[in-house]
Design an enzyme around this catalytic site. Structure first.
Site, short mmCIF file in Angstrom:
data_model
loop_
_atom_site.label_atom_id
_atom_site.label_comp_id
_atom_site.label_asym_id
_atom_site.label_seq_id
_atom_site.Cartn_x
_atom_site.Cartn_y
_atom_site.Cartn_z
N SER A 1 -9.99 -1.14 6.81
CA SER A 1 -9.35 -0.92 5.50
C SER A 1 -8.66 -2.12 4.85
O SER A 1 -8.33 -2.07 3.68
CB SER A 1 -8.36 0.23 5.59
N SER B 1 -9.76 1.39 2.72
CA SER B 1 -8.88 2.18 1.88
C SER B 1 -7.83 1.36 1.13
O SER B 1 -7.21 1.88 0.20
CB SER B 1 -8.17 3.24 2.73
N LYS C 1 0.85 -1.18 0.00
CA LYS C 1 0.00 0.00 0.00
C LYS C 1 0.89 1.24 0.00
O LYS C 1 1.98 1.24 0.59
CB LYS C 1 -0.89 -0.05 1.25
#
Lengths: 472, 90
Positions: free
Chosen positions: A177, A153, A78
């Protein structure tokens, strides 16, 4: 041709050892898929230029005989995790050109083990969001239906795994997330116990909730990644060692269902959840109803505590040290312009909200009260874990929603965290596992279920999760 | 909350906002605050702060840390002689 769809870490490792394919060949296989699929899905923001160099280095470990289970495994990370010498922008314009000056502890551990980091994945800016629509670099699409969001996310990481653009991925989880996008993309997402993985080198959002998690096609892969990244770290004083929480031996875990709470799901989710409970019972587990009287206040309390922490954590982005700094006349204008132009709408909204709930005259009513409520939620779970060993809920209230559907209604977006938020507010470990599909407009959309365990009991999540996974 | 409150918060948080955005944020805050306000109805009483929290200390000793000074400097929008350069303060 390597069968990427059915590849696991263990299979890849066995193939490397037998010489069926090399680390470079596997990396090339993923790069080929990325070339085909990434332009449409937009899972990655950047494919690193040194992927094949990393793969060749991994291969050397096999020659030398110091390879680990993770050596040569293609991993996506990420965009809020620091990998030295590579851009880490957290999905934000304010960090567009920021090059990481050190390695996050989790990244260092994996690099030492020989992983091949393919690239950085798209995310809601600073991990604030549940749809990956808040990225400054465009939306990521759900591979099951490209008119829908992948969740967030960590939407880039889950789509990368779901569409065979990486074998496994790292995400972060502050309110769901890793788990919510895993559920929307039909993959496994782990949110470990708070503190079990060092936050050093993770760009902070809500420091009392943030944790780095793993995403994979199956539980075994996720467990392997977790085993490599966990552990106490002097660079994060909230990190803990694996033996921090006492672990009793539990032969057959008892599963708790918070009935009232799970009603929040839509009809299809509830029907799927009923089926899941049947399967769990058929596996021989005892299922008990439990009460979590204050859990309904999780999301409102969360959206006070988190913005408060965000407003403090993001104060460091002031146009001074991280690249982005528009031309300004004086010092104050450097701050206001950099932050005004560099932060996206949701980030500005949360910083201002956090500033409000911490401001004089409002702190008691909002921030302090929310923390008191948070303690009541923790108490609810502590009580429940005296009766049961795991708690089962759906991961989300519905399947992936349409791109743009909720973008103008922040409260609707926030409600996406309803089942996932409690694990963050309490620091408990939780995992989302695929539990079936629903059909909508001719497309099959994945659903997920979530197991929550008491602190430090990822082992129970994996053990029971694998039994369920094998049946499903 | 009113528009003055939004402006005050933006000033405290050092964020430039356009007029249009102030209005739309005001609308957002009204709905978010109305939603989070439900915690008002929770009776918290005397919650005991059990002591899961404790300080983590370390010895105050010098230890080398590996950082690339050059890489850190490269991130600065402006620098001079190895220092971060900022606008005039006074």
């Amino acid at each position: 041709m390597i069968d990427l769809g059915n590849l696991t870490i263990e299979k890849a490792h066995a193939s490397f050892k037998k010489g069926e394919f090399t680390c470079r060949e596997l990396a090339e296989a993923y790069l080929k898929v990325i070339k085909e699929k990434n332009p449409e899905i937009h899972a990655y923001l950047e494919i690193y230029s040194d992927v094949l160099v990393q793969a060749d280095e991994a291969q050397k470990k096999f020659k030398k005989g110091n390879a680990t289970l993770m050596t040569g495994i293609p991993l996506a990370i990420k965009d809020n995790l620091l990998f030295e010498g590579h851009i880490a922008s957290s999905g934000s314009k304010i960090l567009e050109k920021y090059v990481a000056t050190y390695n996050a502890t989790a990244i260092k551990k994996l690099k030492d083990a020989g992983v091949v980091i393919i690239g950085r994945t798209n995310m809601d800016e600073f991990a604030m969001g549940v749809s990956t629509e808040n990225s400054a670099y465009g939306v990521t699409k759900n591979p099951y239906d490209t008119t829908r969001v992948p969740g967030g996310s960590s939407g880039g990481s889950t789509t990368a795994v779901a569409s065979n653009m990486a074998l496994v991925a790292l995400g972060t989880d502050t309110g769901g997330s890793c788990r919510q996008p895993a559920s929307f993309c039909g993959v496994v997402g782990l949110k470990p116990t708070y503190g079990s993985v060092s936050r050093h080198g993770l760009t902070a959002m809500g420091s009392s909730l943030d944790v780095i998690g793993a995403i994979g096609k199956n539980i075994s892969d996720v467990q392997t990644v977790f085993d490599f990244i966990k552990g106490k770290d002097n660079m994060d004083s909230t990190s803990i060692s694996s033996d921090f929480y006492k672990k009793n031996i539990i032969q057959k875990p008892v599963i708790g269902i918070p009935r009232d709470f799970t009603k929040e799901g839509d009809d299809r989710v509830l029907a799927n959840f009923k089926e899941v409970i049947k399967k769990i019972k058929a596996l021989g587990y005892t299922v008990k109803d439990i009460e979590l009287p204050n859990v309904k206040y999780t999301v409102p309390a969360y959206y006070i505590v988190t913005p408060a922490e965000i407003s403090a954590n993001l104060a460091r982005f002031d146009g001074m040290r991280y690249g982005f700094s528009p031309e300004s006349r004086n010092l104050v204008e450097v701050y206001t312009k950099s932050r005004g132009e560099g932060f996206g709408r949701e980030v500005r909204r949360r910083i201002l909200l956090g500033t409000y709930v911490l401001s004089h005259g409002y702190q008691d009513a909002y921030y302090n009260k929310a923390n008191a409520v948070r303690r009541l939620i923790v108490d609810d779970y502590n009580k429940a874990f005296k009766k049961v060993d795991l708690i089962l809920t759906p991961t989300t209230t519905g399947p992936a929603f349409k791109i743009g559907e909720k973008v103008n209604d922040p409260v609707k977006m926030y409600l996406e965290d309803i089942f996932t938020g409690p694990a963050n507010m309490t620091g408990l470990p939780a995992i989302s596992i695929p539990s079936g599909f629903v059909e909508e407009e001719g497309k099959h959309l994945p659903l997920g279920i979530q197991f929550i365990a008491s602190h430090g009991r990822e082992d129970l999540l994996f053990a029971v999760g694998k039994k369920f996974e094998a049946q499903n | 909350m009113n528009i003055k409150d939004v402006e005050n918060l933006a000033e405290l948080a050092r964020i430039d906002l356009t007029e249009g955005e102030k209005l739309s944020l005001l609308k957002d805050f009204d709905s978010i605050l109305a939603y989070v306000k439900q915690i008002e109805e929770v009776k918290v009483g005397e919650t005991k702060r059990e002591d899961e929290l404790h300080n983590v200390w370390r010895e105050d000793v010098l230890a080398p840390r590996e950082f690339s000074r050059e890489l850190i400097l490269k991130q600065f929008p402006d620098s001079q002689d190895g220092f971060l350069k900022v606008k005039k303060i006074l």
